[in-house]
Every structure is written in C-alpha cells, then in structure tokens.
Design an enzyme around this catalytic site. Structure first.
Site, PDB file in Angstrom:
ATOM      1  N   GLY A 136      43.684  39.386  31.973  1.00 12.30           N
ATOM      2  CA  GLY A 136      43.928  40.774  32.367  1.00 12.30           C
ATOM      3  C   GLY A 136      45.344  40.964  32.855  1.00 12.30           C
ATOM      4  N   CYS A 186      41.353  40.610  48.562  1.00 18.62           N
ATOM      5  CA  CYS A 186      41.066  39.225  48.958  1.00 18.62           C
ATOM      6  C   CYS A 186      41.997  38.194  48.315  1.00 18.62           C
ATOM      7  CB  CYS A 186      39.624  38.894  48.614  1.00 18.62           C
ATOM      8  SG  CYS A 186      38.479  40.067  49.341  1.00 18.62           S
ATOM      9  N   THR A 237      37.706  36.670  56.967  1.00 17.78           N
ATOM     10  CA  THR A 237      38.328  35.453  56.434  1.00 17.78           C
ATOM     11  C   THR A 237      39.452  35.043  57.374  1.00 17.78           C
ATOM     12  OG1 THR A 237      37.779  36.127  54.209  1.00 17.78           O
ATOM     13  CG2 THR A 237      39.533  34.505  54.419  1.00 17.78           C
ATOM     14  N   PHE A 290      35.177  33.976  35.364  1.00 16.99           N
ATOM     15  CA  PHE A 290      36.576  34.103  35.783  1.00 16.99           C
ATOM     16  C   PHE A 290      37.553  33.555  34.744  1.00 16.99           C
ATOM     17  CE2 PHE A 290      36.823  36.010  39.998  1.00 16.99           C
ATOM     18  CZ  PHE A 290      35.464  36.288  40.121  1.00 16.99           C
ATOM     19  N   LEU A 291      37.182  33.732  33.490  1.00 18.38           N
ATOM     20  CA  LEU A 291      38.089  33.365  32.393  1.00 18.38           C
ATOM     21  C   LEU A 291      38.395  34.606  31.558  1.00 18.38           C
ATOM     22  CD1 LEU A 291      36.827  29.862  31.136  1.00 18.38           C
ATOM     23  CD2 LEU A 291      38.909  30.385  32.403  1.00 18.38           C
ATOM     24  N   GLU A 339      31.993  34.908  53.867  1.00 12.68           N
ATOM     25  CA  GLU A 339      31.183  35.497  52.801  1.00 12.68           C
ATOM     26  C   GLU A 339      31.866  35.288  51.453  1.00 12.68           C
ATOM     27  OE1 GLU A 339      32.495  38.038  51.179  1.00 12.68           O
ATOM     28  OE2 GLU A 339      34.130  38.576  52.536  1.00 12.68           O
ATOM     29  N   PHE A 340      31.055  35.304  50.401  1.00 12.71           N
ATOM     30  CA  PHE A 340      31.581  35.097  49.045  1.00 12.71           C
ATOM     31  C   PHE A 340      31.171  36.259  48.144  1.00 12.71           C
ATOM     32  CE2 PHE A 340      31.186  30.940  51.028  1.00 12.71           C
ATOM     33  CZ  PHE A 340      32.445  30.401  50.802  1.00 12.71           C
TER      34      PHE A 340
HETATM   35  C1  UGA Z   1      36.677  37.965  45.535  1.00 15.04           C
HETATM   36  C2  UGA Z   1      35.757  36.754  45.267  1.00 15.04           C
HETATM   37  O1  UGA Z   1      35.325  36.774  43.912  1.00 15.04           O
HETATM   38  C3  UGA Z   1      34.552  36.765  46.193  1.00 15.04           C
HETATM   39  O2  UGA Z   1      33.786  35.577  45.998  1.00 15.04           O
HETATM   40  C4  UGA Z   1      35.034  36.820  47.651  1.00 15.04           C
HETATM   41  O3  UGA Z   1      33.953  36.909  48.559  1.00 15.04           O
HETATM   42  C5  UGA Z   1      35.906  38.064  47.839  1.00 15.04           C
HETATM   43  O4  UGA Z   1      37.021  37.998  46.929  1.00 15.04           O
HETATM   44  C6  UGA Z   1      36.379  38.044  49.271  1.00 15.04           C
HETATM   45  O5  UGA Z   1      37.153  37.162  49.634  1.00 15.04           O
HETATM   46  O6  UGA Z   1      35.892  38.867  50.068  1.00 15.04           O
HETATM   47  P1  UGA Z   1      36.663  40.542  44.802  1.00 15.04           P
HETATM   48  O7  UGA Z   1      38.077  40.568  45.304  1.00 15.04           O
HETATM   49  O8  UGA Z   1      35.742  41.606  45.233  1.00 15.04           O
HETATM   50  O9  UGA Z   1      35.955  39.152  45.185  1.00 15.04           O
HETATM   51  O10 UGA Z   1      36.709  40.652  43.215  1.00 15.04           O
HETATM   52  P2  UGA Z   1      36.730  39.632  41.984  1.00 15.04           P
HETATM   53  O11 UGA Z   1      35.625  39.985  41.096  1.00 15.04           O
HETATM   54  O12 UGA Z   1      36.840  38.238  42.416  1.00 15.04           O
HETATM   55  O13 UGA Z   1      38.083  40.065  41.252  1.00 15.04           O
HETATM   56  C7  UGA Z   1      39.352  39.874  41.867  1.00 15.04           C
HETATM   57  C8  UGA Z   1      40.465  40.198  40.885  1.00 15.04           C
HETATM   58  O14 UGA Z   1      40.481  39.259  39.816  1.00 15.04           O
HETATM   59  C9  UGA Z   1      40.325  41.567  40.216  1.00 15.04           C
HETATM   60  O15 UGA Z   1      41.594  42.173  40.124  1.00 15.04           O
HETATM   61  C10 UGA Z   1      39.775  41.247  38.828  1.00 15.04           C
HETATM   62  O16 UGA Z   1      40.118  42.208  37.861  1.00 15.04           O
HETATM   63  C11 UGA Z   1      40.463  39.923  38.558  1.00 15.04           C
HETATM   64  N1  UGA Z   1      39.718  39.091  37.581  1.00 15.04           N
HETATM   65  C12 UGA Z   1      38.519  38.568  37.894  1.00 15.04           C
HETATM   66  C13 UGA Z   1      40.305  38.826  36.340  1.00 15.04           C
HETATM   67  O17 UGA Z   1      41.431  39.278  36.037  1.00 15.04           O
HETATM   68  N2  UGA Z   1      39.624  38.017  35.479  1.00 15.04           N
HETATM   69  C14 UGA Z   1      38.411  37.483  35.761  1.00 15.04           C
HETATM   70  O18 UGA Z   1      37.862  36.737  34.906  1.00 15.04           O
HETATM   71  C15 UGA Z   1      37.837  37.773  37.014  1.00 15.04           C
END
Ligand code: UGA
Length: 455
Positions: A251, A258, A117, A247-248, A146-147
């Site tokens: 927490g 990231c 990134t 993502f709603l 990447e995503f």
């Molecule tokens: C995130 C993005 O979701 C990916 O699309 C992206 O590719 C990646 O970063 C990156 O830039 O490489 P990631 O960090 O692996 O992915 O994890 P997420 O599932 O997005 O969660 C990130 C944080 O948000 C975690 O601490 C999770 O607990 C928190 N979260 C997520 C919440 O508190 N609530 C939610 O509804 C979703």
C-alpha cells in the site's frame, strides 16, 4: 469485580468481562455524549456493545474519579501516550497525571494496570510513584497491552490470539486471571510474563508488523521492475506457515495512531539502551519516504505533472472502517499534490469530518461517482468496501481523464482496463507503471552494459 479506566478509547469499552465497569474521562462533552449514547469515534459494533452494557447497568461514564476509584478492584490506565514533540519518545505525562489523580482514592488490594502502550520500565515507575503517594496501600501494578486493530477492535477483543499480562505478584496474577476467565473458558490463551516482557512485546509486535508491511511494499516495487506480481508473491510466501499471509498487502505506507508512534518510541528506547534496532530504523525511514513516493507515482501517472489537473481521491482515513486520520498517508500525499498545482475532490465513508479538519482546500463528495466527476485521475487511497463495489465503467464515463491509480490493489488490472482506464496498481507486473519501470530498467541496464563494453 469492579473496574475503572481513565481515558476513553475504543478498546476499553470491550473490557466488560465480569462485574461492572466505570469509564472516567476529563472531557465533559465526551462523557455527557457517551451518557446519551453517542460514541465519539467510528468503530463497528462498539455502539451496540456499549448500549447493551449501559442498559444492563454494567457500564457507566463519569468525569469524577473519586468514587469509581474507591470501588475499583482493577484500575486501568488507558490514556494516550503520543509521540513527545521533538525527541520521538512516548509522552507519559497523561499516564502519570491520571495515576496522581486516582491515587488518593484507591482502596486496599487494588490492581493498577496499564492498557496504554508504554515503554519498558513504566510499570516499575508507576509502582514507585504509587508507593510514594500511598505508602499505606497494598496494590499490584500490571502491564496488560492490547493488540486490537481499529475497525475490528470488538472482534479482536472477543477472539484474541492471546491476552498478555505482565505481572510480578500473586495479587496481580490472581485478579487478572479472574478478569480474563470468560475468555480463557473460550480457549483464548492468557499468557503471563514479567512486566518488562509484556511492555516490550507490545512494541515488538507492532514493529514486526510494520516491518512486514514495509517488506512487502519494497517487494512490490521490485515486482514492477522485474515483471512479477506482488499479489502472487505475497500469496506464495504467505502460505509458508513460518511467514503467514497476514500483513502482506502492499500500500501507500502504514499509518495510524499506533505503528508510526510505537516504531518511533521503540527506536528511542533501543538507542537509549545502547542496543539500537537498525532494521526498525530503516523501516521507519522507508515508510516515511514511501508516502512521498506515492505522490510522485500519481504525478507520473498523470503524465508527469498534476498542474491544473483534477484528482479524485477515494478514501482519506489511514485504513477502512475507522474515521481516524492519524498519520494517514493522505495527510502527506494530498498536500504534496496540491502544492504541485492539483485540485482535489475527495470522498470517504467516515473520514470526511476529521479529514476536513486536517486537509485544506479539498472539495468533499458523498461517494466515488460524485468525487470522480470531471476528474483527470482517480486514486484509491483507502480500501473501503464501498470502493470495491463501484461500477468502474460508469465512473470512467463521468471523468475527464482515464487514469486510475490504485494504491491498495483493490481492482484487477484487466477489469479496470476493460472499463477504459489506464490502470496503475502496486507491484503488478502487467500494469502501466510496471511497464514504464521495466522499460526504464531495461534502458538503464542496456546503458550500463554499453558503458561496460566501452570501458
Ligand atoms: C495496529 C495493530 O495491528 C494492532 O495489533 C495493535 O493493537 C494496534 O496497532 C495498537 O497498537 O493499538 P491498527 O493501527 O488499528 O492496529 O491497524 P492495522 O490494521 O494494523 O493497520 C495499520 C496500518 O498498516 C494501516 O495504515 C494499514 O493500511 C497498513 N497495512 C496493514 C498495510 O499497508 N498492509 C497490510 O497488510 C496491513
């Protein structure tokens, strides 16, 4: 098609689409481990994928750049871009040093693509540097962010919402189109944009998701005060196609390698461009404060003080299905509780090793029951599936106290209360903190109206 990547990360092992793939990393231990089939991170499905492709001769690992760089049609730069100490910008030194090491060996018509990134303008800068290093070379520079999410990276790769490729030449477009043909055949949208748009889209996507989480976290706080239930609110608003249900989940604040890094870097980019993102600046601030507020919530649940109390923590990683501790809320919350006199017992299905290096004076246990033994307060910090399946009544009997602080809303309040717990969820209008907050709010409102009547 011959591909090479600099830097090991979970994401690039899944890039085996066509042809062969060589992964170059400077870390000799890591490479020799990978050669022996040892995957250095926990990522579901990655070990099988690597094993299958190594056995089929499509994937290999090495510390030496020269030969794979010479053979490559595509060279991915996949090194880390951490937050630069002191100023919050993305540190691009690893990207440029990988480029310098590769440059002398690259062959004609190669495509160099960023997977890391990187801030807007980096592809252009890579192109400028490579032209200086190799004036003889015909090449294209692409941006291919990447995503993928940790914990579901392999599936996210094979079933993408879109594949984003920033290009500015026919060579780049054609080679990347061929690379992603197997996904295109499965109807994955392959979206071509300018390189600047691709670079910015990656940051904008992460910032938007971070904002969505922060939004629901604040709505959760409001739910507690006004007697609403955040799960109901999230599902009601999420069913609107313009908002969406993902993502709603409220927490203890977002973490990981990231969101915090990318939000910070985007804020810096925007300030530098004199087009500040005030909304995203607020998201960063609110998220930082939330982790501290969560420690205070635990303290409040423990009766106002954690001094001499034993707290059992379920989950320390920043999310489930990973061993990654980067920017995990536990790194803020646990030391704060310890500084206020608490003893911490913890368990995590995969985070014990990394957690053990970053958190001191924590007693580690194999599972929730062991960690809960003799504890005054039980806290769910990471929503591992293992914790959903526990027998709450049995855990309650093992504990000294009866407080359950569920920072991921894993349990139903009625079930937890029936098991004998005083249950503190997040944004649950009917749970203990909500009742406390509501009575505080009502008292404050009465006080205010009294003051107004006096005036
Ligand atoms: C995130 C993005 O979701 C990916 O699309 C992206 O590719 C990646 O970063 C990156 O830039 O490489 P990631 O960090 O692996 O992915 O994890 P997420 O599932 O997005 O969660 C990130 C944080 O948000 C975690 O601490 C999770 O607990 C928190 N979260 C997520 C919440 O508190 N609530 C939610 O509804 C979703």
């Amino acid at each position: 098609m011959e591909q090479v990547t600099w830097g090991w990360c979970r994401l690039h092992a899944s890039l085996i689409l066509a042809g062969t793939f060589t992964c170059v990393d400077k870390d000799e231990d890591r490479v020799s481990g990978l050669k022996d089939g040892h995957i250095p991170i926990y990522e579901p499905g990655l070990d099988d994928l690597v094993e299958r492709n190594v056995s089929a001769g499509r994937m290999r690992f090495t510390t030496s750049i020269a030969e794979p760089a010479e053979a490559a049609n595509i060279a991915f730069l996949a090194v880390g871009t951490p937050i630069r100490r002191g100023d919050g910008y993305a540190d691009l030194s690893y990207v440029y040093s990988a480029l310098e090491e590769a440059a002398p060996h690259l062959s004609q018509d190669v495509v160099v693509s960023t997977k890391s990134t990187v801030p807007v303008g980096t592809s252009r800068e890579i192109e400028r540097r490579l032209r200086e290093l190799r004036p003889d070379l015909n090449f294209a520079v692409c941006s291919n962010p990447e995503f993928l999410r940790e914990g579901s990276a392999v599936r996210d790769f094979t079933h993408p919402d879109r594949v984003l490729v920033g290009v500015d030449s026919d060579l780049g477009r054609e080679v990347m189109r061929r690379l992603y043909e197997p996904l295109a055949l499965r109807n994955a949208p392959i979206v071509f944009t300018t390189r600047e748009s691709a670079e910015l889209s990656k940051y904008a996507a992460n910032a938007f998701l971070a904002m969505k989480i922060t939004f629901i976290n604040e709505i959760a706080d409001l739910c507690e005060v006004v007697g609403a239930d955040v799960n109901e609110v999230a599902s009601a608003i999420g069913s609107d196609g313009r908002i969406g249900p993902k993502f709603l989940h409220p927490g203890p604040g977002y973490g990981g390698s990231c969101f915090p890094k990318d939000v910070s870097a985007l804020i810096r980019t925007a300030r530098e461009a004199r087009s500040p993102l005030t909304l995203i600046e607020q998201v960063e601030k609110v998220n930082t404060e939330r982790k501290i507020a969560m420690a205070q919530r635990i303290e409040e649940a423990a009766g106002g003080s954690v001094r001499d109390k034993t707290i059992a923590i379920l989950g320390v990683t920043f999310k489930p299905d990973t061993d990654d501790m980067r920017e995990a809320p536990s790194l803020v919350i646990l030391p704060m509780l310890q500084s206020r006199g608490a003893t911490i017992r913890a368990c995590d299905p995969q985070g014990r090793e990394n957690g053990g290096e970053l958190l001191s004076n924590v007693a580690w246990f194999a599972d929730a029951s062991e960690a809960a033994e003799g504890a005054d307060v039980l806290v769910v910090l990471t929503e591992w599936n293992e914790f959903r399946a526990v027998d709450l009544a049995q855990i309650r009997r093992l504990m000294r106290g009866d407080v359950l602080v569920d920072l991921r809303n894993v349990y139903r309040s009625a079930v937890a209360e029936a098991a004998g717990f005083s249950y503190w969820g997040i944004g649950r209008g009917d749970s203990a903190p909500a009742r406390t907050m509501r009575s505080l709010y009502q008292r404050a409102a009465l006080h205010k109206s009294g003051l107004q009547a006096d005036a």
